[in-house]
Design a protein around this motif. Structure first.
Motif, PDB file in Angstrom:
ATOM      1  N   ALA A  75     -62.952   7.575 -81.049  1.00 11.90           N
ATOM      2  CA  ALA A  75     -63.228   8.874 -81.693  1.00 11.90           C
ATOM      3  C   ALA A  75     -61.361   9.673 -82.012  1.00 11.90           C
ATOM      4  O   ALA A  75     -61.036  10.228 -80.948  1.00 11.90           O
ATOM      5  CB  ALA A  75     -64.202   9.123 -81.116  1.00 11.90           C
ATOM      6  N   THR A  76     -61.769  10.072 -82.685  1.00  8.22           N
ATOM      7  CA  THR A  76     -60.718  11.342 -83.533  1.00  8.22           C
ATOM      8  C   THR A  76     -60.973  12.563 -83.749  1.00  8.22           C
ATOM      9  O   THR A  76     -60.826  13.096 -83.693  1.00  8.22           O
ATOM     10  CB  THR A  76     -59.365  10.353 -84.289  1.00  8.22           C
ATOM     11  OG1 THR A  76     -59.713  10.356 -85.519  1.00  8.22           O
ATOM     12  CG2 THR A  76     -59.122   9.758 -83.397  1.00  8.22           C
ATOM     13  N   ARG A  77     -62.498  12.260 -84.603  1.00  5.50           N
ATOM     14  CA  ARG A  77     -62.620  13.672 -85.068  1.00  5.50           C
ATOM     15  C   ARG A  77     -64.341  13.809 -85.147  1.00  5.50           C
ATOM     16  O   ARG A  77     -64.658  12.229 -85.595  1.00  5.50           O
ATOM     17  CB  ARG A  77     -62.062  14.464 -86.147  1.00  5.50           C
ATOM     18  CG  ARG A  77     -62.420  15.173 -86.762  1.00  5.50           C
ATOM     19  CD  ARG A  77     -61.769  16.110 -88.312  1.00  5.50           C
ATOM     20  NE  ARG A  77     -61.998  17.132 -87.996  1.00  5.50           N
ATOM     21  CZ  ARG A  77     -62.546  18.055 -88.826  1.00  5.50           C
ATOM     22  NH1 ARG A  77     -63.765  16.395 -89.852  1.00  5.50           N
ATOM     23  NH2 ARG A  77     -63.676  19.205 -89.244  1.00  5.50           N
ATOM     24  N   ILE A  78     -65.233  14.279 -84.396  1.00  5.46           N
ATOM     25  CA  ILE A  78     -65.892  14.361 -85.255  1.00  5.46           C
ATOM     26  C   ILE A  78     -66.611  14.843 -85.893  1.00  5.46           C
ATOM     27  O   ILE A  78     -66.443  16.732 -86.380  1.00  5.46           O
ATOM     28  CB  ILE A  78     -67.295  14.485 -83.690  1.00  5.46           C
ATOM     29  CG1 ILE A  78     -66.928  14.374 -82.803  1.00  5.46           C
ATOM     30  CG2 ILE A  78     -68.524  15.287 -84.388  1.00  5.46           C
ATOM     31  CD1 ILE A  78     -68.062  14.719 -81.810  1.00  5.46           C
ATOM     32  N   ASP A  79     -67.438  15.439 -87.671  1.00  3.66           N
ATOM     33  CA  ASP A  79     -67.387  16.374 -88.942  1.00  3.66           C
ATOM     34  C   ASP A  79     -69.110  16.735 -88.249  1.00  3.66           C
ATOM     35  O   ASP A  79     -69.791  15.484 -89.083  1.00  3.66           O
ATOM     36  CB  ASP A  79     -67.393  15.726 -90.113  1.00  3.66           C
ATOM     37  CG  ASP A  79     -67.357  16.304 -90.852  1.00  3.66           C
ATOM     38  OD1 ASP A  79     -69.018  17.735 -91.152  1.00  3.66           O
ATOM     39  OD2 ASP A  79     -66.603  16.207 -92.141  1.00  3.66           O
ATOM     40  N   ALA A  80     -69.322  17.337 -87.954  1.00  3.57           N
ATOM     41  CA  ALA A  80     -70.918  18.091 -87.910  1.00  3.57           C
ATOM     42  C   ALA A  80     -71.748  17.892 -88.684  1.00  3.57           C
ATOM     43  O   ALA A  80     -72.758  17.949 -89.296  1.00  3.57           O
ATOM     44  CB  ALA A  80     -71.184  19.400 -86.753  1.00  3.57           C
ATOM     45  N   ALA A  81     -71.084  18.415 -89.555  1.00  2.00           N
ATOM     46  CA  ALA A  81     -70.923  18.576 -91.047  1.00  2.00           C
ATOM     47  C   ALA A  81     -72.410  17.476 -92.041  1.00  2.00           C
ATOM     48  O   ALA A  81     -73.067  17.389 -92.674  1.00  2.00           O
ATOM     49  CB  ALA A  81     -70.946  19.764 -92.135  1.00  2.00           C
ATOM     50  N   GLU A  82     -70.897  16.722 -91.759  1.00  2.00           N
ATOM     51  CA  GLU A  82     -71.391  15.466 -92.213  1.00  2.00           C
ATOM     52  C   GLU A  82     -72.109  14.351 -91.652  1.00  2.00           C
ATOM     53  O   GLU A  82     -72.327  13.275 -92.148  1.00  2.00           O
ATOM     54  CB  GLU A  82     -69.755  15.100 -93.328  1.00  2.00           C
ATOM     55  CG  GLU A  82     -69.200  15.785 -94.157  1.00  2.00           C
ATOM     56  CD  GLU A  82     -70.126  15.774 -95.489  1.00  2.00           C
ATOM     57  OE1 GLU A  82     -71.126  14.831 -96.224  1.00  2.00           O
ATOM     58  OE2 GLU A  82     -70.156  16.376 -95.817  1.00  2.00           O
ATOM     59  N   ARG A  83     -72.212  14.969 -90.516  1.00  2.00           N
ATOM     60  CA  ARG A  83     -72.622  13.902 -89.107  1.00  2.00           C
ATOM     61  C   ARG A  83     -72.334  12.661 -89.377  1.00  2.00           C
ATOM     62  O   ARG A  83     -72.129  11.103 -89.375  1.00  2.00           O
ATOM     63  CB  ARG A  83     -74.041  12.859 -89.537  1.00  2.00           C
ATOM     64  CG  ARG A  83     -74.888  15.021 -89.366  1.00  2.00           C
ATOM     65  CD  ARG A  83     -76.821  14.418 -89.321  1.00  2.00           C
ATOM     66  NE  ARG A  83     -77.020  15.724 -89.971  1.00  2.00           N
ATOM     67  CZ  ARG A  83     -78.466  15.857 -90.064  1.00  2.00           C
ATOM     68  NH1 ARG A  83     -78.727  14.467 -90.698  1.00  2.00           N
ATOM     69  NH2 ARG A  83     -79.396  17.086 -90.444  1.00  2.00           N
ATOM     70  N   ARG A  84     -70.672  12.564 -89.331  1.00  2.00           N
ATOM     71  CA  ARG A  84     -69.588  11.414 -88.884  1.00  2.00           C
ATOM     72  C   ARG A  84     -68.639  11.470 -87.870  1.00  2.00           C
ATOM     73  O   ARG A  84     -68.365  12.722 -87.747  1.00  2.00           O
ATOM     74  CB  ARG A  84     -69.115  11.130 -90.665  1.00  2.00           C
ATOM     75  CG  ARG A  84     -68.302  10.138 -90.768  1.00  2.00           C
ATOM     76  CD  ARG A  84     -67.299  10.036 -92.336  1.00  2.00           C
ATOM     77  NE  ARG A  84     -67.158  11.230 -92.039  1.00  2.00           N
ATOM     78  CZ  ARG A  84     -67.837  11.937 -93.472  1.00  2.00           C
ATOM     79  NH1 ARG A  84     -67.790  10.900 -94.944  1.00  2.00           N
ATOM     80  NH2 ARG A  84     -67.028  12.573 -94.481  1.00  2.00           N
ATOM     81  N   VAL A  85     -68.710  10.862 -86.836  1.00  2.00           N
ATOM     82  CA  VAL A  85     -67.348  10.152 -86.225  1.00  2.00           C
ATOM     83  C   VAL A  85     -66.011   9.383 -87.197  1.00  2.00           C
ATOM     84  O   VAL A  85     -66.553   8.167 -87.841  1.00  2.00           O
ATOM     85  CB  VAL A  85     -67.735   9.439 -85.544  1.00  2.00           C
ATOM     86  CG1 VAL A  85     -66.590   9.809 -84.038  1.00  2.00           C
ATOM     87  CG2 VAL A  85     -68.913  10.492 -84.356  1.00  2.00           C
ATOM     88  N   SER A  86     -64.945  10.167 -86.941  1.00  2.00           N
ATOM     89  CA  SER A  86     -63.666   9.506 -87.623  1.00  2.00           C
ATOM     90  C   SER A  86     -63.086   8.736 -86.254  1.00  2.00           C
ATOM     91  O   SER A  86     -62.798   9.517 -85.394  1.00  2.00           O
ATOM     92  CB  SER A  86     -63.066  10.557 -88.166  1.00  2.00           C
ATOM     93  OG  SER A  86     -63.552  11.113 -88.897  1.00  2.00           O
ATOM     94  N   LEU A  87     -62.567   7.374 -87.177  1.00  2.00           N
ATOM     95  CA  LEU A  87     -61.613   6.308 -85.742  1.00  2.00           C
ATOM     96  C   LEU A  87     -60.142   6.481 -86.284  1.00  2.00           C
ATOM     97  O   LEU A  87     -60.182   6.622 -86.903  1.00  2.00           O
ATOM     98  CB  LEU A  87     -62.315   5.394 -85.107  1.00  2.00           C
ATOM     99  CG  LEU A  87     -64.677   5.014 -85.558  1.00  2.00           C
ATOM    100  CD1 LEU A  87     -64.956   3.915 -85.814  1.00  2.00           C
ATOM    101  CD2 LEU A  87     -65.219   5.809 -84.154  1.00  2.00           C
ATOM    102  N   GLU A  88     -59.799   6.250 -84.733  1.00  2.00           N
ATOM    103  CA  GLU A  88     -58.073   5.918 -85.153  1.00  2.00           C
ATOM    104  C   GLU A  88     -57.929   4.507 -85.645  1.00  2.00           C
ATOM    105  O   GLU A  88     -56.430   4.896 -86.187  1.00  2.00           O
ATOM    106  CB  GLU A  88     -57.942   5.875 -83.686  1.00  2.00           C
ATOM    107  CG  GLU A  88     -56.396   6.321 -82.821  1.00  2.00           C
ATOM    108  CD  GLU A  88     -55.687   5.570 -81.715  1.00  2.00           C
ATOM    109  OE1 GLU A  88     -55.215   6.969 -81.019  1.00  2.00           O
ATOM    110  OE2 GLU A  88     -55.961   4.452 -80.657  1.00  2.00           O
TER     111      GLU A  88
END
Length: 399
Positions: A75-88
């Protein structure tokens, strides 16, 4: 909340696995666990990996319930507003709730040369590099272990038991987390193993070079391999994602383990920091915090108010080589007392604790449902990247 609830668990250590298994037992909850490695790491055995007495890994197929989808990625970033986790690997995973369980690793010593020349044993990659370095060094070569906490004590004893020349640099006192009476059998065991113990305020390391360690009293210790075990740090994922953390980078939470910034994010393990109830970063805490984080989410799903977390500690178990150990008992609030068990019984208690912890994970996996095969498009992130892999938790050990 109506319909199927998607929960993403970031981190597959003790806290993440126990949280995922507990959540997967609830009907209507789908759980995805994101972890950078395809195997579960028994971190409490990493010092054994260094010397070859244990491989310190277990298949996720054994410790993770079959209903939990395992995503091998970082996991590289948590977008709390969109409820989404970006992956490497380029993909993303959406969630209704997220368990933040990224664990911890070796701290930045902040000492000249340490990052370049010192090895660590706080994660499996560091332990494997250390093992290779030791294999390349003569058995008679001087070794230095910096830090006299549980990791330093166990590592120093494990190496000395193999006939290595070990110097343990405490930086202050031997076993600072132990009771004074509990330190005595530790000191005796290290002495019998031939470990040179340097204690006191003048034993702080000021520089590490390729073949030496310098102390603040001017001494220079020859060291073919230096091992740094003092302190831990947590990944900066929370801070990079705009979530509030404490000074050590741990996600700030309330007493229910809920992020102070977002009720959809709940933390567990070393990466959590309850503002009103600080706790020791440890496996003992993580296996309590994982189920507690799951309970907080399940109560919110059910429309109920989460309950504050209650922590309970029994003590600390140290292995001092394969033949002896020390079990230091504590009060439930983690304050150590004078009670301890040493020698072979102490080693036996430590081994029982290690096996009990793993068996609890296996038992939790069985309760989390039968193993099923995953792999259709619905089991993948919404935008999979080229390096992303989805692995069914019921598969055997990955190559």
């Amino acid at each position: 909340m109506n319909g199927n609830v998607q929960v993403v668990v970031v981190g597959g250590g003790y806290g993440g696995v126990t949280a995922a298994n507990r959540l997967a037992r609830r009907d209507g909850v789908s759980v995805t666990l994101v972890n950078p490695r395809p195997e579960f790491v028994e971190r409490i055995r990493l010092h054994q990996l260094v010397t070859g007495s244990d491989d310190a890994v277990e298949s996720f197929g054994e410790v993770l319930g079959g209903k939990v989808r395992l995503v091998v990625d970082t996991a590289t970033r948590i977008d709390a507003a969109e409820r989404r986790v970006s992956l490497e690997g380029g993909g993303t995973v959406s969630y209704d709730y997220l368990v933040y369980a990224v664990g911890s690793g070796a701290s930045d010593p902040g000492v000249p040369g340490a990052a370049e020349f010192a090895h660590t044993v706080s994660d499996i990659e560091g332990a494997e590099r250390l093992r290779s370095a030791l294999a390349a060094a003569p058995v008679t070569a001087p070794l230095t272990v910096v830090g006299a906490g549980p990791t330093g004590l166990e590592t120093a004893a494990e190496l000395a038991e193999q006939g290595r020349r070990v110097t343990l640099v405490c930086g202050d006192v031997l076993g600072p987390s132990l009771h004074a009476r509990g330190r005595r059998p530790v000191a005796r065991r290290l002495a019998r193993l031939g470990v040179t113990v340097l204690e006191g305020p003048c034993t702080r390391v000021t520089e590490v070079t390729q073949d030496a360690v310098r102390l603040d009293d001017g001494r220079e210790l020859p060291s073919a391999v230096t091992i740094w075990t003092a302190g831990f740090r947590v990944p900066d994922l929370a801070a990079r994602s705009g979530l509030r953390t404490d000074a050590e980078g741990r996600l700030l939470t309330d007493a229910t383990l809920t992020s102070v910034d977002d009720v959809r994010i709940v933390a567990a393990g070393d990466a959590a920091a309850m503002t009103d109830l600080p706790f020791r970063m440890s496996c003992q805490a993580a296996v309590q915090l994982g189920p507690a984080a799951a309970a907080t989410i399940l109560r919110r799903i059910a429309g109920k108010t989460p309950a504050p977390v209650r922590m309970w500690f029994a003590g600390q178990c140290l292995s001092l080589g394969r033949d002896e150990g020390v079990t230091q008992f504590s009060y439930p609030n983690d304050k150590v007392n004078a009670l301890h068990i040493g020698g072979r019984p102490g080693a036996g208690v430590k081994e029982i604790a290690c096996k009990f912890t793993l068996n609890k994970l296996v038992s939790g996996a069985r309760k989390a449902g039968p193993r099923t095969a995953h792999g259709d498009d619905t089991d993948r992130p919404e935008t999979p990247g080229p390096e992303h892999r989805t692995t069914p938790s019921g598969t055997g050990r990955a190559a």
